[in-house]
Motif scaffolding. Structure first.
Motif, mmCIF file in Angstrom:
data_model
loop_
_atom_site.group_PDB
_atom_site.id
_atom_site.type_symbol
_atom_site.label_atom_id
_atom_site.label_comp_id
_atom_site.label_asym_id
_atom_site.label_seq_id
_atom_site.Cartn_x
_atom_site.Cartn_y
_atom_site.Cartn_z
ATOM 1 N N TYR A 1 2.752 26.713 -0.843
ATOM 2 C CA TYR A 1 2.915 28.014 -1.491
ATOM 3 C C TYR A 1 3.933 28.852 -0.723
ATOM 4 N N ASN A 2 4.715 29.648 -1.452
ATOM 5 C CA ASN A 2 5.596 30.599 -0.784
ATOM 6 C C ASN A 2 4.823 31.881 -0.479
ATOM 7 N N ASP A 3 5.475 32.815 0.196
ATOM 8 C CA ASP A 3 4.791 34.044 0.614
ATOM 9 C C ASP A 3 4.302 34.857 -0.582
ATOM 10 N N GLU A 4 5.069 34.851 -1.666
ATOM 11 C CA GLU A 4 4.648 35.604 -2.845
ATOM 12 C C GLU A 4 3.378 35.020 -3.449
ATOM 13 N N GLU A 5 3.297 33.700 -3.524
ATOM 14 C CA GLU A 5 2.102 33.059 -4.077
ATOM 15 C C GLU A 5 0.899 33.255 -3.168
ATOM 16 N N LEU A 6 1.110 33.195 -1.858
ATOM 17 C CA LEU A 6 -0.003 33.442 -0.942
ATOM 18 C C LEU A 6 -0.530 34.865 -1.097
ATOM 19 N N GLY A 7 0.360 35.807 -1.357
ATOM 20 C CA GLY A 7 -0.070 37.190 -1.537
ATOM 21 C C GLY A 7 -0.895 37.411 -2.787
ATOM 22 N N GLN A 8 -0.873 36.464 -3.719
ATOM 23 C CA GLN A 8 -1.642 36.594 -4.956
ATOM 24 C C GLN A 8 -3.065 36.062 -4.827
ATOM 25 N N ILE A 9 -3.382 35.410 -3.705
ATOM 26 C CA ILE A 9 -4.719 34.853 -3.507
ATOM 27 C C ILE A 9 -5.690 35.963 -3.138
ATOM 28 N N ALA A 10 -6.850 35.970 -3.785
ATOM 29 C CA ALA A 10 -7.812 37.055 -3.604
ATOM 30 C C ALA A 10 -8.609 36.930 -2.317
ATOM 31 N N HIS A 11 -8.727 35.714 -1.767
ATOM 32 C CA HIS A 11 -9.572 35.483 -0.600
ATOM 33 C C HIS A 11 -8.716 35.556 0.656
ATOM 34 N N THR A 12 -8.845 36.634 1.407
ATOM 35 C CA THR A 12 -8.002 36.860 2.585
ATOM 36 C C THR A 12 -8.150 35.773 3.646
ATOM 37 N N PRO A 13 -9.365 35.292 3.981
ATOM 38 C CA PRO A 13 -9.469 34.217 4.985
ATOM 39 C C PRO A 13 -8.703 32.955 4.605
ATOM 40 N N THR A 14 -8.621 32.644 3.313
ATOM 41 C CA THR A 14 -7.850 31.473 2.886
ATOM 42 C C THR A 14 -6.370 31.668 3.182
ATOM 43 N N VAL A 15 -5.866 32.870 2.927
ATOM 44 C CA VAL A 15 -4.460 33.168 3.209
ATOM 45 C C VAL A 15 -4.190 33.079 4.709
ATOM 46 N N GLU A 16 -5.076 33.657 5.506
ATOM 47 C CA GLU A 16 -4.879 33.641 6.956
ATOM 48 C C GLU A 16 -4.933 32.224 7.512
ATOM 49 N N GLU A 17 -5.871 31.420 7.037
ATOM 50 C CA GLU A 17 -5.974 30.050 7.534
ATOM 51 C C GLU A 17 -4.774 29.217 7.110
ATOM 52 N N TYR B 1 0.832 -1.203 0.000
ATOM 53 C CA TYR B 1 0.000 0.000 0.000
ATOM 54 C C TYR B 1 0.865 1.251 0.000
ATOM 55 N N PHE B 2 1.917 1.267 0.809
ATOM 56 C CA PHE B 2 2.814 2.421 0.830
ATOM 57 C C PHE B 2 3.419 2.680 -0.548
ATOM 58 N N ASP B 3 3.691 1.614 -1.299
ATOM 59 C CA ASP B 3 4.354 1.763 -2.598
ATOM 60 C C ASP B 3 3.482 2.472 -3.630
ATOM 61 N N VAL B 4 2.164 2.437 -3.475
ATOM 62 C CA VAL B 4 1.292 3.068 -4.473
ATOM 63 C C VAL B 4 0.809 4.447 -4.031
ATOM 64 N N LEU B 5 1.237 4.912 -2.866
ATOM 65 C CA LEU B 5 0.886 6.269 -2.455
ATOM 66 C C LEU B 5 1.632 7.281 -3.315
ATOM 67 N N PRO B 6 1.070 8.466 -3.525
ATOM 68 C CA PRO B 6 1.747 9.472 -4.357
ATOM 69 C C PRO B 6 3.116 9.827 -3.798
ATOM 70 N N ARG B 7 4.044 10.065 -4.690
ATOM 71 C CA ARG B 7 5.391 10.450 -4.283
ATOM 72 C C ARG B 7 5.404 11.906 -3.821
ATOM 73 N N PRO B 8 6.425 12.303 -3.056
ATOM 74 C CA PRO B 8 6.464 13.685 -2.537
ATOM 75 C C PRO B 8 6.393 14.748 -3.620
ATOM 76 N N GLU B 9 7.041 14.522 -4.765
ATOM 77 C CA GLU B 9 7.033 15.546 -5.814
ATOM 78 C C GLU B 9 5.663 15.714 -6.456
ATOM 79 N N MET B 10 4.741 14.781 -6.200
ATOM 80 C CA MET B 10 3.396 14.873 -6.760
ATOM 81 C C MET B 10 2.424 15.535 -5.796
ATOM 82 N N CYS B 11 2.904 15.968 -4.638
ATOM 83 C CA CYS B 11 2.012 16.449 -3.576
ATOM 84 C C CYS B 11 2.308 17.889 -3.184
ATOM 85 N N GLN B 12 2.640 18.732 -4.140
ATOM 86 C CA GLN B 12 3.002 20.108 -3.817
ATOM 87 C C GLN B 12 2.048 21.103 -4.463
ATOM 88 N N MET B 13 0.774 20.741 -4.533
ATOM 89 C CA MET B 13 -0.211 21.602 -5.180
ATOM 90 C C MET B 13 -1.089 22.350 -4.187
#
Length: 458
Positions: free
Chosen positions: A236-252, A219-231
């Protein structure tokens, strides 16, 4: 050979069974046996299958013997890192779950194309036939999923991209059980809570525990790899978070990231990192491989674990196969836990055609895009639940229930989003731009609802 074929249907049909036999050099070789010569398979090498006679059993009784044909697994199976199947072959139904399932492709009729009069187009789904999938099916040998299989399916909105999904290999009626997974095959990550870092640490400990690795390795072998789980927004870095229009999403997101950092740092310093000063560790956390692996485990918990009440309180479970089903918010399929049989059951809420992908609603089906992008890394276009971005749940259909002060606050939040509309819809990230578009649309709808409610009251 010390294994047998199990009858399926009449005596002429057999399940393909995996086993091992001694090759020419006397070494054990993984094999698959067929009741008919596997001429329909595209073998990697031009080899003639070995014929042999094995006992034929039904309900434990030996009824006779049957001549079968043995093919070495290495002659048809893909490599561990490959998830391709052979497009020139056809699935004739000999392979079943937990055995050598996954040969070839099958097609799905495009009804929308037929309605437009463009003729009968075919879309092929590749059933996964790599050895990791075979081992995973073998791990699920106690489960029951006779009419579904894992396959490559197109990503929504990008047909050239593929992802893993569950498709029907036969028609399924409404009310029929799609699959049953015994609870002992699932991984319990502890009680449901707000901090996903704790079950993530538990999962990481299991992945390094010898007994757990031996039990769950397939089961562990078929779990997504780390490089597939960065979406998700956790990555997100601080610059990408600053581009989000919904402020509560950024704060949470920032609050959860800080919570995850504190949880990891506390555990890291507690388990043998006394030589490292806490302040130094906190400053270099983002560059530590252990922390990146921890974030990967957090993503697995948040995006795949299901909260199931099996007793007095809800528990988080990683349920194999069920956690590989993709999302469709209007799906009617239901996941249930049966106490009597101690198993998780997926029941078809609507009929499913052969070769149709099976999807389930994430989060109960009424989930706004802020939760989807934070927990899963995708959004749903024209999502009616996006009104929850600005309105309380009980006021989505009844905006007149809001007080005058609450209406004014909602109006100001929506106006602030619309004032930045041109800026937030021109950000470079396509995923963030799509989410911002959903936020802008939800802001417009909320203002319309408020105006309608005021007109009704006046």
């Amino acid at each position: 050979m010390d294994w047998s074929l199990n009858g399926v249907g009449d005596d002429a049909d057999f399940r393909a069974r995996r086993g091992r036999y001694a090759g020419a050099a006397g070494a054990a070789v993984p094999v698959v046996a067929f009741a008919v010569p596997p001429a329909h398979l595209q073998l990697r090498k031009n080899l003639t299958p070995n014929a042999c006679t094995v006992p034929f059993r039904r309900k434990g009784r030996v009824l006779g013997s049957r001549r079968c044909f043995v093919v070495a697994e290495s002659d048809y199976a893909a490599d561990d890192d490959s998830e391709t199947s052979y497009s020139g072959t056809t699935n004739h139904g000999y392979a079943q779950p937990g055995t050598a399932r996954g040969f070839g492709v099958f097609t799905r009729s495009q009804d929308s194309e037929l309605e437009r009069g463009r003729g009968r187009r075919q879309q092929a789904y590749r059933l996964l036939s790599d050895s990791r999938t075979f081992r995973f099916y073998d791990y699920l040998r106690e489960a029951h999923f006779p009419k579904v299989a894992l396959a490559e399916v197109p990503v929504d909105g990008a047909s050239s991209l593929k992802m893993r999904g569950l498709v029907a290999t036969a028609a399924i009626r409404a009310g029929e059980v799609i699959c049953r997974i015994p609870r002992r095959l699932a991984i319990c990550l502890g009680s449901e809570g707000e901090n996903p870092g704790l079950p993530a640490l538990h999962l990481l400990r299991m992945m390094t525990d010898g007994e757990a690795v031996h039990k769950y390795k397939a089961y562990f072998d078929v779990l997504p790899r780390p490089e597939m789980c960065q979406m998700t927004t956790d990555f997100y870095n601080d610059e990408e978070l600053g581009q989000i229009a919904h402020t509560p999403t950024v704060e949470e997101t920032r609050r959860r990231r800080q919570q995850l950092r504190d949880t990891f740092l506390q555990e890291f310093l507690r388990t043998g990192a006394d030589y490292l000063h806490p302040q130094v560790a906190a400053q270099n956390l983002d560059h530590m491989p252990e922390f990146q692996r921890y974030l990967w485990a957090v993503h697995l918990v948040v995006s795949r674990a299901l909260a199931v009440r099996t007793g007095d309180e809800a528990q988080r479970y990683l349920i194999p196969l069920l956690d590989m089903i993709n999302c469709r918010m209007d799906s009617k399929h239901e996941l249930r836990y049966r106490i009597a049989t101690d198993e998780f059951v997926l029941i078809a809420g609507e009929s499913v055609r052969r070769s149709e992908e099976i999807r389930i609603p994430y989060g109960g089906g009424f989930v706004s895009n802020d939760r989807l992008i934070q927990d899963y890394g995708f959004i749903v276009e024209r999502n009616p639940a996006d009104l929850l971005l600005f309105l309380p749940r009980h006021c989505v259909q009844r905006a007149d229930l809001l007080s005058s002060e609450e209406r004014e606050n909602v109006r100001q939040e929506c106006a602030a989003v619309l004032a930045r509309q041109q800026q937030v819809l021109s950000v470079p990230s396509e995923r963030i731009r799509a989410f911002n578009r959903a936020v802008v649309d939800a802001a417009r709808k909320c203002i319309e609802l408020l105006e309608t409610a005021e007109e009704i009251q006046s």
